[in-house]
Every structure is written in structure tokens, then in C-alpha cells.
Design an enzyme around this catalytic site. Structure first.
Site, PDB file in Angstrom:
ATOM      1  N   THR A   1      23.244 -18.255  -1.589  1.00  0.00           N
ATOM      2  CA  THR A   1      22.906 -17.042  -2.472  1.00  0.00           C
ATOM      3  C   THR A   1      22.277 -16.254  -1.637  1.00  0.00           C
ATOM      4  OG1 THR A   1      20.871 -18.307  -3.047  1.00  0.00           O
ATOM      5  CG2 THR A   1      22.765 -18.417  -4.651  1.00  0.00           C
ATOM      6  N   HIS A  15       5.340   4.318   2.197  1.00  0.00           N
ATOM      7  CA  HIS A  15       5.921   3.070   2.481  1.00  0.00           C
ATOM      8  C   HIS A  15       5.304   2.171   3.613  1.00  0.00           C
ATOM      9  CE1 HIS A  15       8.933   3.975  -0.298  1.00  0.00           C
ATOM     10  NE2 HIS A  15       9.342   4.990   0.348  1.00  0.00           N
TER      11      HIS A  15
END
Length: 149
Positions: free
Chosen positions: A67, A133
Site C-alpha cells: 500500500t 511551505h
């Protein structure tokens, strides 16, 4: 540029697609395993890639499991690592642009090889935006410095 790639048996199906993107771009790939579909433990491969990135032996890393979740959790235990599990091209772009992710994690049971290849291309081509950011990524480093002794 050098990129370390590591996977477990659940992500090995994506490795040839990642390898092709890197080869086509003239990027050196350091293959940290695994090398077949026999069951292995993803933390072992996450650690190999994360240490290589953290110690600046490579510029970035790509990690692959079933995953992308478990292998990214393990990689993020290494100081200085910002491993982002992504499932589409938008998240691959955003993890580079907003989070300055130095490791891209993907799941071989979630996405197909063609999508993985596109995600790697976008992740590599997207620069960190900086600006607002930069402070946020710095706060991540502050958390690491508080808890990594």
C-alpha cells in the site's frame, strides 16, 4: 542524480516501471532490494533507503510495498526523512511542491505500473515551492529535533 529504490514483495511489481523512468532520464538507481516475490519485511528496505537518503549517499528515494503505508511509516522513523505515500499524480506533485518530500512511497496493490511511472516523473519534475511551505517543513525538523535524541 542518484536515487535509491527499495521494496518488499508487495511492491516489487512497480520496481521495473520506476527503474525505466530513472534509466530514461539518465538517473543512477541504487537498487536496495528486494529482488523477488518471496515474503520479506518492509521495514528492512525502508531503513536501507531512508539511511541512504539521510546520509546523503543518494539524492532521493523511492519505496514500494503493498500500500505504501507501512514502508513510509518505517522510513519516516529516520531523522531527516520526509517520506510521502502517494496514490495519484496530484499527491505526488504536492508532496514535492509543498512538503519537499525526499522519499516517494507507493503501493503495488493500489496503483499500476504506468501510474507509478507518471507519479515518479511528476515528483522528480516538481520543485519545492518554498515560501510559506519553508516554515512548515522547518517545523517538521523542529519536531524531529525535539524527539530524536
Amino acid at each position: 542524480m542518484k536515487i535509491a529504490v527499495g521494496c518488499d514483495h508487495g511492491g516489487i511489481n512497480l520496481k521495473p516501471f520506476v527503474e525505466k523512468v530513472l534509466k530514461d532520464r539518465g538517473i543512477e538507481m541504487i537498487d536496495m532490494g528486494c529482488f523477488d516475490t518471496d515474503s520479506v519485511d518492509y521495514p528492512d528496505y525502508a531503513l536501507k533507503v531512508a539511511e541512504a537518503v539521510s546520509q546523503r549517499q543518494v539524492d532521493k528515494g523511492v519505496i514500494l510495498c503493498g500500500t505504501g503505508i507501512g514502508i513510509s511509516i518505517a522510513a519516516n522513523k529516520v531523522k531527516g526523512i520526509r517520506a510521502a505515500v502517494c496514490h495519484d499524480t496530484f499527491t505526488a506533485q504536492m508532496c514535492a511542491q509543498h512538503n519537499n518530500a525526499n522519499i516517494l512511497a507507493m503501493g503495488g496493490r493500489i496503483i499500476d505500473g504506468e501510474k507509478a511511472a507518471e507519479m515518479v516523473k511528476i515528483w522528480l519534475d516538481t520543485p519545492f515551492e518554498g515560501g510559506r511551505h519553508t516554515g512548515r517543513v522547518a517545523k517538521i525538523s523542529e519536531i524531529e529535533n525535539k524527539y530524536f535524541k
